[in-house]
Design a protein around this motif. Structure first.
Motif, short mmCIF file in Angstrom:
data_model
loop_
_atom_site.label_atom_id
_atom_site.label_comp_id
_atom_site.label_asym_id
_atom_site.label_seq_id
_atom_site.Cartn_x
_atom_site.Cartn_y
_atom_site.Cartn_z
N ASP A 12 0.81 -1.22 0.00
CA ASP A 12 0.00 0.00 0.00
C ASP A 12 0.84 1.27 0.00
O ASP A 12 0.37 2.32 0.41
CB ASP A 12 -0.95 0.04 1.20
N PRO A 14 2.65 4.21 -2.09
CA PRO A 14 2.59 4.78 -3.44
C PRO A 14 3.96 4.81 -4.07
O PRO A 14 4.94 5.23 -3.44
CB PRO A 14 2.05 6.18 -3.20
N GLU A 17 3.07 9.07 -8.39
CA GLU A 17 1.83 9.84 -8.35
C GLU A 17 1.86 10.89 -9.44
O GLU A 17 2.90 11.49 -9.69
CB GLU A 17 1.66 10.54 -7.00
N HIS A 39 -6.47 17.28 -1.72
CA HIS A 39 -6.06 16.61 -0.49
C HIS A 39 -6.80 15.31 -0.25
O HIS A 39 -6.29 14.40 0.37
CB HIS A 39 -6.26 17.54 0.71
N MET A 40 -8.00 15.26 -0.74
CA MET A 40 -8.77 14.04 -0.51
C MET A 40 -8.38 12.92 -1.45
O MET A 40 -8.56 11.75 -1.14
CB MET A 40 -10.27 14.32 -0.67
N PRO A 42 -5.68 11.24 -2.51
CA PRO A 42 -4.94 10.06 -2.02
C PRO A 42 -5.74 9.24 -1.02
O PRO A 42 -5.69 8.01 -1.04
CB PRO A 42 -3.70 10.65 -1.36
N PHE A 43 -6.52 9.93 -0.20
CA PHE A 43 -7.36 9.19 0.75
C PHE A 43 -8.37 8.32 0.02
O PHE A 43 -8.60 7.16 0.39
CB PHE A 43 -8.12 10.17 1.66
N HIS A 46 -6.63 5.46 -1.70
CA HIS A 46 -6.20 4.50 -0.70
C HIS A 46 -7.37 3.68 -0.19
O HIS A 46 -7.29 2.46 -0.04
CB HIS A 46 -5.53 5.24 0.46
N PHE A 108 -21.76 18.90 2.05
CA PHE A 108 -20.73 18.24 2.83
C PHE A 108 -19.38 18.57 2.22
O PHE A 108 -19.21 18.45 1.01
CB PHE A 108 -20.99 16.74 2.81
N PRO A 110 -16.17 17.59 1.47
CA PRO A 110 -15.44 16.99 0.36
C PRO A 110 -16.30 16.82 -0.88
O PRO A 110 -15.79 16.62 -1.96
CB PRO A 110 -14.98 15.64 0.90
N ILE B 660 -11.76 9.82 9.09
CA ILE B 660 -11.08 11.10 8.85
C ILE B 660 -12.08 12.17 8.46
O ILE B 660 -12.05 13.30 8.95
CB ILE B 660 -10.02 10.91 7.73
N LEU B 661 -13.00 11.78 7.58
CA LEU B 661 -13.99 12.76 7.15
C LEU B 661 -14.84 13.22 8.33
O LEU B 661 -15.17 14.41 8.45
CB LEU B 661 -14.89 12.16 6.06
N PRO B 696 -1.30 7.80 7.91
CA PRO B 696 -1.59 7.07 6.68
C PRO B 696 -0.33 6.77 5.89
O PRO B 696 0.71 7.39 6.07
CB PRO B 696 -2.50 8.02 5.92
N SER B 697 -0.46 5.82 5.00
CA SER B 697 0.73 5.32 4.32
C SER B 697 1.14 6.17 3.14
O SER B 697 2.31 6.21 2.81
CB SER B 697 0.49 3.90 3.86
N PHE B 698 0.21 6.84 2.51
CA PHE B 698 0.59 7.67 1.38
C PHE B 698 1.25 8.94 1.91
O PHE B 698 0.65 9.62 2.73
CB PHE B 698 -0.64 8.09 0.57
N PRO B 699 2.41 9.25 1.44
CA PRO B 699 3.01 10.51 1.90
C PRO B 699 2.15 11.71 1.52
O PRO B 699 2.08 12.69 2.26
CB PRO B 699 4.35 10.56 1.16
N SER B 700 1.45 11.60 0.40
CA SER B 700 0.64 12.75 0.00
C SER B 700 -0.58 12.91 0.90
O SER B 700 -1.27 13.92 0.84
CB SER B 700 0.21 12.59 -1.45
N MET B 701 -0.84 11.92 1.70
CA MET B 701 -1.96 12.07 2.62
C MET B 701 -1.54 12.82 3.88
O MET B 701 -2.37 13.27 4.65
CB MET B 701 -2.50 10.69 3.02
N ALA B 703 -0.28 15.65 4.39
CA ALA B 703 -0.58 17.08 4.50
C ALA B 703 -1.90 17.29 5.22
O ALA B 703 -1.99 17.99 6.24
CB ALA B 703 -0.63 17.70 3.11
N PHE B 704 -2.91 16.65 4.70
CA PHE B 704 -4.23 16.78 5.28
C PHE B 704 -4.25 16.22 6.70
O PHE B 704 -4.79 16.81 7.62
CB PHE B 704 -5.21 16.02 4.39
N TRP B 705 -3.61 15.10 6.82
CA TRP B 705 -3.57 14.41 8.10
C TRP B 705 -2.91 15.28 9.17
O TRP B 705 -3.44 15.50 10.25
CB TRP B 705 -2.78 13.11 7.91
#
Lengths: 191, 781
Positions: A12, A14, A17, A39-40, A42-43, A46, A108, A110, B660-661, B696-701, B703-705
């Motif tokens: 899991d 990346p 990208e 920002h969302m 990658p979430f 994933h 909402f 996102p 998270i949301l 989280p595992s994605f580095p790009s995540m 920022a938000f995190w």
């Protein structure tokens, strides 16, 4: 349509990208995600790995087609024989214009930028009959599906060449600029 | 296990350990003895305050409610040690083997109980005066209402195929007759009639503002306000007040699931706020009480007059409310001032005049105070709508809270009222509804269902086409142009038409919990409604088809069935939103569907989550409801996930995303406590996969995190409770912020500093919770 493409390794993580926009219908190939969406992304990608993990046991194709949908973002997946996953998130909106968000008090967060785009009604089956079948507008149409298949096919080829490098590994990050260039070219060609 | 809960699939919590006798499992009001519950409510509140006192020193902060109850539900000994109110401890405490109880069964019960028959109360002036002397200024229905909501005896109901089942949680809702009349004002008034017609005429017009709808959305914000109040009450030290109030039925507080302590309240408020509408008859009266007191000089005449006001002639009820409901006559005898022999004679006379549906209620007139010998507390209404509850809370803020909130009546009065309700429900209302269901099923439904019925409706439709020409030439009435019974001008089916009757049949069957009959009725109706283009009816029927098919106990869960439900829900949502623009109905429809689907097990939990996503996407929810719904979606995915056990079909990553949301939503709502809980949950889920890394595992995540973590930590440092219970939290934060800065250059993103980049998130969110929190802490000290 804006795209977020990600190659995900078996643990899991990346490996690669890329964001890009559509080049069809006069698109300039620039991704137009809003900040929130960016920002969302990658979430979302994933989280849809959950569905990929489930589907890989029931589907013997490498191209798993559309696996998930989050608001109006759709996720297509290609599964390589080594269980590396190519994830493509595509967000439909008219070319060269950002999906504008209307600040409705009850929306909402996102979901805000997506719901206002006219092309993306939530009922996919209904919209496919009414709206145009062009790639940038309709993520559920067979044309889009085929275009993504071709894109994935080409990326797969390039990816095989890239990982055959004796200095890299299958699970390593793909930092090669040539690879990136090739993927961008594939995106320009098919999407 | 009682039959009502025997439907449940997800009750693993009740099997594993040796159980105490059955009735302790059920909530206190259902225990057979009539006098216990009042005592229990009494002790419960006090014990609750004791609990909150107990739990607060260990971390002495607003954070405790969820946190402490979490630990409470995990350690049964804790709750058992306070054994004074053992029977009032709720279901969950008896099942410590399952740490996370997501309240499936509880929510199902709430849903079922919310669809209870309505009983209108028509009381004479002198009756209301008598009740007013006892301290119930609102009239007779305020006195009866708390008791009607929780009937202490088991009610036996026969279903359409002849089987009978007992239900312990059956209840009725008392409504004031004025509510009915208020709804009818728009109907009878000439000026408003047009408007009202426009409201209901949904087939032709799209997208107009509905006054009715405005009221509903106001209702929505009322729910929002109320939830906000609860959140603040939980935050603040005055938990006793808010918590006591939350604790209507002794469940919400005793043991809270790790998730969404607020969710059951939200669900309850969502369901109790249903207004009187033509397209569904749940809020139409099933019966009415006609009450007169022994003070009245001419009671029989008074009863006759009241009877007359229940009918159509007086224009008291809207035209679309059927008038063929049960009339129940009650004579209230004043124990202190009047002669019982006279009243008995009068009662005999009443029986002779009005038949068997009569009751003599003996009440004492004087007001009861707590110090009286046989005083007993009046239970709190569980099904107050959000507005009513806000009104109550406001009035409570102004006056001394104990004077106002706790009312007492004499033990004898309480038992008299209970006896009245028991008799009325089990001997009059339920048999009345049963006979109605049988009659309508025989006379209307099966005739329509049969082959000739189909043919008739078809031929009628063809005849309609024929007469269309006639209408064009002005020969036939405009309202009946297409030959259907739907009144296009007023936008409803008159109550005596087969369609309206069948809708009522379905609703009666639903309220009597005969899901199968209800399902088949609704299923039949929805095609009729779509032919007639009665869209609000169509949407409501679709909604109920989906809900009843989820309520029918099933031995198997086929994928196919859920697909059918998908389509039905989609149709319902489309009709509600696009054709009728009734967003609040969509909220109810989807929320019910989510709960019931979730109750169906793991396959359906995916569907439930999907519908939750769709509901959020429609943008019809209030902010708090959004956060609660995303929590609920996370919970749906969690139910498919086993931590540390990689399984096929696990939804760990989805659950993490929705956590998270939810955390994000809570942060935006200024609610760091809930946000932190969700954030931690997500952290656990993400961590599981990445043993060495946090987050989280994605580095790009990251920022938000990291941003989310930072905004939570800022709150953490400023708040009075910093660093309590979150020892390991700081570590992650350090890491994630580090990881973020490290990564900022790596990921492709347009230029700009970190702060400005995350626009719409950082600036106000980092600031807002902060300021909100300091405000609040000012408030306490």
């Amino acid at each position: 349509m804006s795209y977020y493409f990600c190659i995900v390794g078996t643990r899991d993580q990346p490996l690669f990208e890329l964001e890009f926009g559509t080049s069809k219908q006069g698109g300039d190939g620039i991704a137009r995600f809003s900040q929130e969406a960016r920002h969302m992304n990658p979430f979302i990608v994933h989280s849809s790995l959950d569905f990929v993990d489930e589907m890989q046991w029931t589907n013997n194709q490498m191209y798993l087609k559309r696996v998930d949908q989050f608001a109006s973002s759709h996720i297509s997946t290609f599964l390589t024989p080594t269980s590396t996953r190519f994830m493509l998130l595509h967000l439909p909106h008219p070319p060269n214009t950002a999906p504008q968000s209307t600040a409705s008090p009850n929306s909402f967060p996102p979901f805000t930028p997506y719901t206002s785009t006219p092309a993306s009604t939530t009922t996919g089956s209904r919209s496919s009959s009414s709206s145009s079948t062009s790639i940038p507008n309709n993520p559920t149409s067979p044309q889009t599906e085929e275009a993504i298949r071709a894109f994935f096919g080409e990326v797969f080829e390039v990816w095989i060449k890239a990982i055959m490098s004796p200095f890299g590994s299958v699970e390593g990050k793909l930092g090669s600029p040539v690879f990136r260039q090739r993927v961008v070219a594939a995106g320009k060609k098919y999407l | 296990m009682t039959p009502s809960s025997a439907y449940g699939h997800g009750s693993p919590s009740e099997t594993p350990q040796p159980q105490p006798p059955e009735h302790t499992l059920r909530s206190p009001r259902e225990s057979p003895s009539a006098s216990v519950p009042d005592f229990v409510t009494n002790t419960r509140s006090s014990s609750f305050s004791a609990k909150s006192v107990l739990s607060s020193p260990e971390s002495r902060l607003p954070l405790t409610p969820a946190k402490s109850s979490l630990s409470k539900s995990r350690s049964p000994s804790d709750s058992r040690s306070q054994s004074g109110d053992r029977s009032s401890v709720s279901i969950r405490d008896t099942s410590p083997s399952v740490p996370v109880n997501d309240g499936n069964e509880e929510h199902r019960q709430i849903i079922i109980r919310s669809f209870a028959p309505r009983v209108a109360v028509y009381a004479s002036e002198d009756t209301n005066k008598l009740v007013g002397q006892k301290g119930f200024a609102g009239g007779l229905h305020t006195l009866l209402r708390p008791y009607g909501e929780r009937l202490q005896s088991r009610v036996i109901i026969r279903d359409s195929v002849g089987g009978s089942k007992g239900f312990d949680d059956f209840g009725v809702r008392f409504i004031d007759c004025h509510e009915l009349q208020r709804a009818s004002i728009g109907d009878s008034d000439g000026a408003n009639a047009d408007q009202e017609a426009r409201v209901l005429l949904n087939g032709a017009q799209y997208g107009y503002e509905k006054p009715n709808n405005a009221r509903l959305s106001e209702n929505g914000t009322a729910i929002d306000q109320l939830l906000n109040h609860y959140l603040r009450a939980e935050d603040s030290t005055s938990i006793d007040r808010g918590g006591n109030y939350v604790d209507h039925d002794g469940r919400s507080n005793g043991a809270r699931s790790t998730y969404s302590p607020l969710y059951p309240i939200y669900l309850r408020k969502l369901l109790s706020g249903s207004s009187l509408v033509p397209y569904e008859t749940f809020s139409h009266p099933v019966a009415c009480i006609i009450a007169v007191s022994s003070h009245h000089p001419a009671p029989i005449e008074a009863l006759r007059q009241l009877y007359a006001s229940t009918g159509h002639g007086s224009n008291k009820t809207p035209a679309w409310v059927g008038t063929e409901y049960l009339r129940y006559y009650v004579l209230i005898h004043d124990e202190e001032n009047d002669d019982i022999t006279k009243s008995t004679a009068l009662f005999d006379l009443m029986k002779r005049h009005f038949g068997l549906h009569c009751h003599l209620l003996r009440l004492r007139t004087s007001q009861c105070v707590q110090t009286d010998d046989d005083s007993t507390k009046v239970p709190v209404c569980e099904w107050l709508s959000a507005e009513e509850e806000i009104g109550l809370l406001r009035s409570r803020d102004y006056t001394n809270e104990f004077e106002n909130s706790e009312r007492y009546i004499f033990e004898s009065d309480a038992s008299a009222i209970k006896a009245l309700l028991r008799e009325m429900i089990s001997q009059s209302i339920v048999p009345f509804m049963e006979s109605r269901v049988i009659t309508w099923n025989d006379q209307v439904a099966s005739r329509r269902r049969g082959i000739s019925g189909r043919f008739m409706s078809l031929s009628k439709r063809w005849a309609g086409f024929g007469s269309n020409k006639g209408a064009a030439s002005g020969l036939s009435g405009a309202s009946n142009a297409s030959g259907s019974n739907y009144d296009y001008q007023m936008g409803f089916y008159p109550p005596e038409t087969p369609e309206a009757t069948m809708r009522q049949l379905g609703d009666y069957a639903f309220m009597l919990r005969d899901w199968k009959l209800a399902h088949s009725t609704y299923d039949f109706l929805r095609t009729d409604f779509s032919h007639d283009k009665a869209w609000s009816y169509h949407a409501a029927a679709n909604e109920m088809v989906a809900i009843t098919s989820l309520l029918v106990p099933q031995t198997y869960n086929s994928k196919h069935k859920f697909e059918a439900i998908d389509q039905i829900l989609d149709t319902a949502a489309y009709s509600y939103l696009t054709r009728c623009s009734m967003p609040s109905s969509v909220v109810r429809c989807f929320t019910l569907a989510i709960e019931l689907l979730k109750n169906r097990g793991t396959i359906a939990a995916d569907d439930a989550a999907r519908w939750g996503g769709k509901l959020l996407e429609y943008g019809v929810l209030d902010p708090i409801a959004q956060a609660l719904t995303s929590e609920r979606i996370a919970e749906c995915y969690m139910s498919r996930t086993v931590l540390n056990v990689p399984t096929v079909g696990s939804r760990r990553r989805q659950a993490a995303l929705w956590n998270i949301l939810a955390a994000d939503s809570w942060v935006k709502l200024d609610n760091p406590i809930q946000a932190r809980l969700r954030f931690e949950e997500a952290n656990v889920l993400y961590q599981h996969e990445h043993q060495q890394n946090a987050g989280p595992s994605f580095p790009s995540m990251q920022a938000f995190w990291g941003d989310l973590a930072r905004s939570l930590r800022i709150v953490d440092l400023d708040g009075p409770q910093s660093l309590v219970g979150y020892g390991d939290f700081g570590g992650h934060l350090e890491f994630s912020t580090l990881g973020e800065t490290e990564h900022l250059s790596a990921f492709t993103r347009p230029g700009g500093s970190d702060k400005s980049d995350i626009e719409g998130f950082t600036p106000q969110d980092a600031g807002r919770p902060n300021s909100g929190f300091s405000d609040r802490s000012d408030g306490f000290e």
